[in-house]
Motif scaffolding. Structure first.
Motif, PDB file in Angstrom:
ATOM      1  N   VAL A   4     -23.880 -18.304   7.556  1.00  0.00           N
ATOM      2  CA  VAL A   4     -24.097 -19.514   6.761  1.00  0.00           C
ATOM      3  C   VAL A   4     -22.839 -19.774   5.949  1.00  0.00           C
ATOM      4  N   MET A   5     -22.287 -20.955   6.128  1.00  0.00           N
ATOM      5  CA  MET A   5     -21.145 -21.383   5.331  1.00  0.00           C
ATOM      6  C   MET A   5     -21.632 -22.464   4.370  1.00  0.00           C
ATOM      7  N   VAL A   6     -21.538 -22.196   3.081  1.00  0.00           N
ATOM      8  CA  VAL A   6     -21.966 -23.168   2.075  1.00  0.00           C
ATOM      9  C   VAL A   6     -20.724 -23.967   1.696  1.00  0.00           C
ATOM     10  N   VAL A   7     -20.682 -25.231   2.130  1.00  0.00           N
ATOM     11  CA  VAL A   7     -19.441 -25.988   2.141  1.00  0.00           C
ATOM     12  C   VAL A   7     -19.456 -27.111   1.096  1.00  0.00           C
ATOM     13  N   GLY A   8     -18.524 -27.057   0.168  1.00  0.00           N
ATOM     14  CA  GLY A   8     -18.325 -28.169  -0.752  1.00  0.00           C
ATOM     15  C   GLY A   8     -17.475 -29.227  -0.080  1.00  0.00           C
ATOM     16  N   ILE A   9     -18.014 -30.432   0.057  1.00  0.00           N
ATOM     17  CA  ILE A   9     -17.302 -31.486   0.793  1.00  0.00           C
ATOM     18  C   ILE A   9     -16.564 -32.449  -0.134  1.00  0.00           C
ATOM     19  N   GLY A  10     -16.529 -32.154  -1.444  1.00  0.00           N
ATOM     20  CA  GLY A  10     -15.850 -33.047  -2.370  1.00  0.00           C
ATOM     21  C   GLY A  10     -16.667 -34.299  -2.626  1.00  0.00           C
ATOM     22  N   PRO A  11     -16.032 -35.373  -3.104  1.00  0.00           N
ATOM     23  CA  PRO A  11     -16.780 -36.577  -3.472  1.00  0.00           C
ATOM     24  C   PRO A  11     -17.290 -37.393  -2.298  1.00  0.00           C
TER      25      PRO A  11
END
Length: 243
Positions: A4-11
């Motif tokens: 599982v990759m918990v990915v912050g995608i920015g705005p």
């Protein structure tokens, strides 16, 4: 076993997504998330499997990602902004517990405090606090204490989740708390729809902010005692020596 990759995608716009986040989304099998965030990346990653859950089903979303990883799939759970700042990273770890599998990788992203501050100028150049006004997971009494503490400490403040349909007056209430300690002419700013269609900014005073119209797609900034407006930009000096 997958991961599982918990990915912050920015705005939301690809220009504000990190290369690491883009690589994770290109290499995964499944993209999971709240439907608003999944829709931000859907067109950029065709051919992926997309699964969504409603806003109030965060635990189910994380369980789904972990289940898919146990089945051997590499899963990207997308979060707006950063994956660990009001994101899903902590809940994934909590639900996985002490078991070291499946592997979890946290991939950071550009949180709204950073992207919103850049839109307004440079209001967070010195120490600051980030406070969410949503009382869905935190009591209003606790939020009020944090606002009071930040004001007493003369911190610049970034406010997340300033209002919603169910709590339209929360920013006004927060401003009322801050105005017990801060002057009405304290410089403030609102960043709207950061990195998305309809992006805009507004610079105003704390007294004016109390009557401002905001929603969940706004991030609000309250300056500290040194914050000023320079050439139409909201600026908090760090105190660097000149020459």
């Amino acid at each position: 076993m997958g991961k599982v990759m918990v990915v912050g995608i920015g705005p939301g716009d690809p220009e504000n997504m990190t290369l690491r986040a883009d690589r994770a989304l290109r290499n995964c099998d499944v993209i999971v998330g709240y439907h608003v965030y999944v829709d931000l990346v859907r067109d950029r990653y065709p051919g992926k499997e997309f699964l969504t859950t409603p806003m109030t089903q965060e635990a189910r979303r994380c369980e789904l990602a972990l289940e898919l990883a146990r089945e051997g799939k590499n899963v990207a759970m997308v979060c707006s902004g950063d994956s660990g700042i009001y994101g899903m990273a902590a809940l994934v770890y909590e639900l996985r517990g002490e078991n070291p599998s499946p592997e979890v990788e946290v991939i950071p992203g550009l949180t709204a405090a950073c992207s919103g501050a850049a839109l307004l100028g440079a209001p967070l150049t010195h120490d600051f606090a980030v406070i969410s006004l949503s009382d869905r997971l935190t009591s209003w009494e606790t939020i009020e204490k944090r606002l009071e503490a930040a004001a007493d400490a003369d911190l610049s403040i970034a406010l997340y989740n300033p209002a919603s349909r169910g709590r339209p007056d929360y920013l006004s209430r927060a401003c009322g708390i801050l105005l017990r300690r801060l002057p009405e002419d304290r410089p403030c700013g609102i960043a709207r729809n950061i990195g998305r269609a309809g992006e805009s900014r507004e610079i105003l005073t704390l007294g004016q902010l109390r009557r401002a119209q905001v929603d969940m797609f706004c991030t609000v900034f309250i300056g500290n005692a040194s914050t000023k407006v320079i050439g139409g930009e909201l600026v908090t000096p760090r105190g660097y020596r000149h020459g």
